[in-house]
Scaffold this active site. Structure first.
Site, PDB file in Angstrom:
ATOM      1  N   CYS A   1       0.844  -1.209   0.000  1.00  0.00           N
ATOM      2  CA  CYS A   1       0.000   0.000   0.000  1.00  0.00           C
ATOM      3  C   CYS A   1       0.874   1.252   0.000  1.00  0.00           C
ATOM      4  CB  CYS A   1      -0.921  -0.004   1.229  1.00  0.00           C
ATOM      5  SG  CYS A   1      -1.836   1.535   1.411  1.00  0.00           S
TER       6      CYS A   1
ATOM      7  N   CYS B   1       0.243   3.559   3.030  1.00  0.00           N
ATOM      8  CA  CYS B   1       0.909   3.035   4.232  1.00  0.00           C
ATOM      9  C   CYS B   1       2.379   3.443   4.237  1.00  0.00           C
ATOM     10  CB  CYS B   1       0.824   1.506   4.284  1.00  0.00           C
ATOM     11  SG  CYS B   1      -0.719   0.856   4.939  1.00  0.00           S
TER      12      CYS B   1
ATOM     13  N   ASP C   1      -1.413  16.267  -2.031  1.00  0.00           N
ATOM     14  CA  ASP C   1      -1.782  15.409  -3.155  1.00  0.00           C
ATOM     15  C   ASP C   1      -0.838  15.691  -4.322  1.00  0.00           C
ATOM     16  OD1 ASP C   1      -4.707  13.894  -4.026  1.00  0.00           O
ATOM     17  OD2 ASP C   1      -3.337  14.522  -5.628  1.00  0.00           O
TER      18      ASP C   1
ATOM     19  N   HIS D   1      -8.489   7.934   3.093  1.00  0.00           N
ATOM     20  CA  HIS D   1      -7.896   9.275   3.135  1.00  0.00           C
ATOM     21  C   HIS D   1      -8.978  10.311   2.922  1.00  0.00           C
ATOM     22  CE1 HIS D   1      -7.635   7.730  -1.000  1.00  0.00           C
ATOM     23  NE2 HIS D   1      -7.829   8.976  -1.396  1.00  0.00           N
TER      24      HIS D   1
HETATM   25  P1  DGP Z   1      -8.832   8.741  -4.555  1.00  0.00           P
HETATM   26  O1  DGP Z   1      -8.399   7.370  -4.144  1.00  0.00           O
HETATM   27  O2  DGP Z   1      -9.859   8.728  -5.652  1.00  0.00           O
HETATM   28  O3  DGP Z   1      -9.297   9.591  -3.426  1.00  0.00           O
HETATM   29  O4  DGP Z   1      -7.564   9.458  -5.203  1.00  0.00           O
HETATM   30  C1  DGP Z   1      -6.262   9.281  -4.712  1.00  0.00           C
HETATM   31  C2  DGP Z   1      -5.541  10.613  -4.672  1.00  0.00           C
HETATM   32  O5  DGP Z   1      -4.238  10.369  -4.155  1.00  0.00           O
HETATM   33  C3  DGP Z   1      -5.380  11.310  -6.010  1.00  0.00           C
HETATM   34  O6  DGP Z   1      -5.856  12.647  -5.866  1.00  0.00           O
HETATM   35  C4  DGP Z   1      -3.888  11.305  -6.288  1.00  0.00           C
HETATM   36  C5  DGP Z   1      -3.270  11.059  -4.934  1.00  0.00           C
HETATM   37  N1  DGP Z   1      -2.093  10.205  -4.947  1.00  0.00           N
HETATM   38  C6  DGP Z   1      -2.026   8.939  -5.447  1.00  0.00           C
HETATM   39  N2  DGP Z   1      -0.790   8.426  -5.266  1.00  0.00           N
HETATM   40  C7  DGP Z   1      -0.072   9.381  -4.620  1.00  0.00           C
HETATM   41  C8  DGP Z   1       1.278   9.434  -4.157  1.00  0.00           C
HETATM   42  O7  DGP Z   1       2.064   8.500  -4.298  1.00  0.00           O
HETATM   43  N3  DGP Z   1       1.666  10.601  -3.533  1.00  0.00           N
HETATM   44  C9  DGP Z   1       0.817  11.659  -3.369  1.00  0.00           C
HETATM   45  N4  DGP Z   1       1.302  12.743  -2.737  1.00  0.00           N
HETATM   46  N5  DGP Z   1      -0.465  11.638  -3.790  1.00  0.00           N
HETATM   47  C10 DGP Z   1      -0.896  10.515  -4.413  1.00  0.00           C
END
Ligand code: DGP
Length: 113
Positions: free
Chosen positions: A5, A8, A31, A99
């Site tokens: 994950c 995580c 994000d 989240h």
């Molecule tokens: P959702 O599961 O639909 O709420 O979208 C996941 C959000 O998390 C999306 O806006 C992009 C963000 N995201 C995904 N992977 C990463 C990451 O590795 N680092 C960061 N900072 N944000 C991430």
């Protein structure tokens, strides 16, 4: 911690990110695809898939407290902000680790659905 994950790993500093708040139970970081000037993800350090995954009340309270801290430090507590959590397929949840999205810093649109 769930080994495969990504949230995580970030919440527990296995992978580093752009953190804006942290305590024993919760981490908050920016994000990577921001939809607004403030777009911060608030999440538990323990792995829960969604907000309806038996999350302990103490952890939920810590998440809400983190939202307040983030809103204040980002300067959106006064101007207004939105908190959302995508839950499951119909909501388009991409990362299966609970989240909260904290969005603000501009006039947000009405299209929640
Ligand atoms: P959702 O599961 O639909 O709420 O979208 C996941 C959000 O998390 C999306 O806006 C992009 C963000 N995201 C995904 N992977 C990463 C990451 O590795 N680092 C960061 N900072 N944000 C991430």
């Amino acid at each position: 911690m769930k080994d495969d994950c990504i949230f995580c790993k970030i919440a527990n500093h296995v992978i580093e990110s752009d953190y804006v708040y942290e305590d024993d139970l919760v981490a908050a970081f920016r994000d990577m695809n921001p939809l607004a000037p403030t777009h911060v993800l608030v999440m538990p350090k323990e792995h829960y898939e969604t907000i309806v995954d038996g999350v302990p009340a103490q952890t939920l309270a810590a998440m809400v407290h983190a939202v307040e801290e983030v809103a204040k430090s980002e300067g959106v507590a006064e101007t207004g902000f939105r908190v959302t959590t995508n839950t499951g397929a119909d909501a388009g949840q991409v990362v299966q680790h609970l989240h909260l999205h904290v969005l603000g810093g501009k006039r947000l649109t009405d299209d929640l659905a």
